[in-house]
Write an enzyme that holds these catalytic residues in place. Sequence first.
Site, PDB file in Angstrom:
ATOM      1  N   LYS A  73       0.994  -1.332   0.073  1.00  0.00           N
ATOM      2  CA  LYS A  73       0.021  -0.005  -0.275  1.00  0.00           C
ATOM      3  C   LYS A  73       0.897   1.245   0.098  1.00  0.00           C
ATOM      4  CE  LYS A  73      -4.216   1.963   0.001  1.00  0.00           C
ATOM      5  NZ  LYS A  73      -3.568   2.634  -0.936  1.00  0.00           N
ATOM      6  N   LYS A 109       5.532   2.152  -2.601  1.00  0.00           N
ATOM      7  CA  LYS A 109       5.298   3.335  -3.213  1.00  0.00           C
ATOM      8  C   LYS A 109       5.972   3.276  -4.608  1.00  0.00           C
ATOM      9  CE  LYS A 109       4.897   7.615  -1.391  1.00  0.00           C
ATOM     10  NZ  LYS A 109       3.848   7.706  -0.140  1.00  0.00           N
ATOM     11  N   ASN A 224      -2.184  19.109  -0.577  1.00  0.00           N
ATOM     12  CA  ASN A 224      -3.166  18.325   0.103  1.00  0.00           C
ATOM     13  C   ASN A 224      -3.021  18.334   1.497  1.00  0.00           C
ATOM     14  OD1 ASN A 224      -3.862  15.699   1.319  1.00  0.00           O
ATOM     15  ND2 ASN A 224      -5.227  15.593  -0.630  1.00  0.00           N
ATOM     16  N   SER A 352      -7.578   5.268   3.409  1.00  0.00           N
ATOM     17  CA  SER A 352      -7.338   4.398   2.191  1.00  0.00           C
ATOM     18  C   SER A 352      -7.624   3.059   2.597  1.00  0.00           C
ATOM     19  CB  SER A 352      -6.076   4.552   1.670  1.00  0.00           C
ATOM     20  OG  SER A 352      -5.502   5.423   0.827  1.00  0.00           O
TER      21      SER A 352
HETATM   22  P1  NAD Z   1       1.216  18.008  -2.774  1.00  0.00           P
HETATM   23  O1  NAD Z   1       1.972  17.936  -4.149  1.00  0.00           O
HETATM   24  O2  NAD Z   1      -0.352  18.230  -2.796  1.00  0.00           O
HETATM   25  O3  NAD Z   1       1.856  19.357  -1.787  1.00  0.00           O
HETATM   26  C1  NAD Z   1       3.025  19.254  -1.856  1.00  0.00           C
HETATM   27  C2  NAD Z   1       3.386  20.776  -1.417  1.00  0.00           C
HETATM   28  O4  NAD Z   1       4.719  20.968  -0.900  1.00  0.00           O
HETATM   29  C3  NAD Z   1       3.080  21.923  -2.224  1.00  0.00           C
HETATM   30  O5  NAD Z   1       2.474  22.952  -1.644  1.00  0.00           O
HETATM   31  C4  NAD Z   1       4.538  22.284  -2.886  1.00  0.00           C
HETATM   32  O6  NAD Z   1       4.672  23.571  -3.378  1.00  0.00           O
HETATM   33  C5  NAD Z   1       5.426  22.100  -1.392  1.00  0.00           C
HETATM   34  N1  NAD Z   1       6.815  21.918  -1.613  1.00  0.00           N
HETATM   35  C6  NAD Z   1       7.369  21.261  -2.567  1.00  0.00           C
HETATM   36  N2  NAD Z   1       8.745  21.454  -2.216  1.00  0.00           N
HETATM   37  C7  NAD Z   1       9.105  22.224  -1.563  1.00  0.00           C
HETATM   38  C8  NAD Z   1      10.089  22.859  -0.992  1.00  0.00           C
HETATM   39  N3  NAD Z   1      11.315  22.719  -1.562  1.00  0.00           N
HETATM   40  N4  NAD Z   1      10.040  23.977  -0.317  1.00  0.00           N
HETATM   41  C9  NAD Z   1       8.832  24.056   0.368  1.00  0.00           C
HETATM   42  N5  NAD Z   1       7.584  23.567   0.034  1.00  0.00           N
HETATM   43  C10 NAD Z   1       7.594  22.641  -1.119  1.00  0.00           C
HETATM   44  O7  NAD Z   1       1.549  16.757  -1.997  1.00  0.00           O
HETATM   45  P2  NAD Z   1       0.899  16.119  -0.510  1.00  0.00           P
HETATM   46  O8  NAD Z   1       0.183  14.978  -0.940  1.00  0.00           O
HETATM   47  O9  NAD Z   1       0.418  17.399   0.271  1.00  0.00           O
HETATM   48  O10 NAD Z   1       2.392  15.771  -0.068  1.00  0.00           O
HETATM   49  C11 NAD Z   1       3.079  16.347   0.934  1.00  0.00           C
HETATM   50  C12 NAD Z   1       3.731  15.272   1.956  1.00  0.00           C
HETATM   51  O11 NAD Z   1       3.145  14.277   2.767  1.00  0.00           O
HETATM   52  C13 NAD Z   1       4.658  14.370   1.161  1.00  0.00           C
HETATM   53  O12 NAD Z   1       5.821  14.045   1.812  1.00  0.00           O
HETATM   54  C14 NAD Z   1       3.880  13.089   0.960  1.00  0.00           C
HETATM   55  O13 NAD Z   1       4.667  12.023   0.744  1.00  0.00           O
HETATM   56  C15 NAD Z   1       3.148  13.396   2.335  1.00  0.00           C
HETATM   57  N6  NAD Z   1       2.203  12.413   2.290  1.00  0.00           N
HETATM   58  C16 NAD Z   1       0.969  12.544   1.469  1.00  0.00           C
HETATM   59  C17 NAD Z   1      -0.169  12.056   1.857  1.00  0.00           C
HETATM   60  C18 NAD Z   1      -1.271  12.015   0.826  1.00  0.00           C
HETATM   61  O14 NAD Z   1      -2.548  11.267   1.284  1.00  0.00           O
HETATM   62  N7  NAD Z   1      -1.465  12.924   0.047  1.00  0.00           N
HETATM   63  C19 NAD Z   1      -0.298  11.035   2.801  1.00  0.00           C
HETATM   64  C20 NAD Z   1       0.924  10.809   3.623  1.00  0.00           C
HETATM   65  C21 NAD Z   1       2.031  11.739   3.577  1.00  0.00           C
END
Ligand code: NAD
Length: 419
Positions: A73, A109, A224, A352
């Site tokens: 997952k 992943k 997100n 999920s």
């Molecule tokens: P996303 O693409 O929706 O948002 C990412 C955000 O991070 C954006 O605002 C982007 O501009 C910012 N960002 C990227 N690089 C950056 C930098 N160098 N400096 C500052 N800001 C930066 O992604 P997301 O889904 O929100 O995921 C964010 C983190 O959370 C990741 O580590 C992801 O693996 C983790 N995560 C996501 C989920 C999910 O359900 N989407 C679940 C668990 C963990």
Amino acid sequence: MATTLETLNPFATAQSQIARAVERLGLSSQVYEMLKEPQRVLSVAVPVRMDSGRLQTFQGFRAQHTDVIGPGKGGVRFHPAVNIDEVKALAIWMTFKCAVLGLPYGGAKGGVVCDPSLLSEGEMERLARGYMRAISPMVGPDLDIPAPDVNTSAKIMGYMLDEYRRLHARNAPGVITGKPLVLGGSPGRPGATGRGCAIVVREAASRIGLPLKGAKVAVQGFGNVGSHTAQQLQDLGCRIVGVTDVRGGAYDPLGLDLDALSRHTEAHGTVQGLPGAQEITSAQLFALDVDILVPAALENQITASAALSIRAKIVAEAANGPTTPQAAALLSERGILVIPDILASAGGVTVSYFEWVQNTMNFYWSEAEVNEKLERMMVSAFEEIWTMSSEYATSLREAAYLAGVRRLAGAMAARGWLE
Ligand code: NAD
């Protein structure tokens, strides 16, 4: 200070986290041998017809860490910096997230090396479909279940689900989660990681006597996870004073208007330039005089030098792997409470799981039911890790790895994998 010795390879970080937990629990080195590498890693080339008519091939990966507890997952990331070691590390962290929450999955992943800001909607769709075709031999509702991650959304999951159905000529909504509601998505999934993060922040704050009413919060990343975490913390009474993204940041010591910030981000693709707010960089954000800091962007954002500047009482790792091992040690020495990623960002995979369960039953819950179940599971996981951290006199991070390794080793023993 940050030095060249800082561990920036997330895979090396993940391996050392496992090794330390196996040693601390006094388990056989076989447990480490079984967990140190993903069981399966697929590298794929995805040819995409670009809008110009030209064919461009993108590199992608899918890693499955371990199936000892259940199917793989984990999300799919579209980002220029995707590489095999990052995908392997993220798969390992998913195993631990699932183990800490007691979910019946192993970690997996995926990622595609691409810059979504340079792709049209049509190119994104063709890339998502091509990636699903490429990984389809190793995914399925009982094999490996992808989900959204950085730069992928419910819409992308919808295309991938549709491609899977075309390939296999059967409806299998449980092959992917985080999909649109109308295709069998779960209510509450888009905000789940943020909601889960806010729940554990609330629990941690109550343990250390930090009132959330008026607590100042800084959030790195406004996608997100960052945007929903900010909203949830504001709903708990916190004041969001600073937010940054990849292009810039917005700071207002009196508190940012999150609705205005969301509208601005929708319109401009960045939080930068929010009227009435001061510009701020991520380095400045980390050093703000806040109570709670939420890294919600990418790995290795909190380096040793950033760790020395942090003034927050709680760091809640909503992103995966945002803190280098050296920075984690410094935060711990400085008495800053870090809620580790494998707990703080587990709300998404938990919902999920609920989505997959609902797909299996073909019976759907209300958002209130989903949120209530998430609340219960996050609180119970937090309590277990909090208790373990005092039993073992260690950080919440190490306690979470201890709990995870213990569960995985138990499953290995039950399968007869250990001598
Ligand atoms: P996303 O693409 O929706 O948002 C990412 C955000 O991070 C954006 O605002 C982007 O501009 C910012 N960002 C990227 N690089 C950056 C930098 N160098 N400096 C500052 N800001 C930066 O992604 P997301 O889904 O929100 O995921 C964010 C983190 O959370 C990741 O580590 C992801 O693996 C983790 N995560 C996501 C989920 C999910 O359900 N989407 C679940 C668990 C963990």
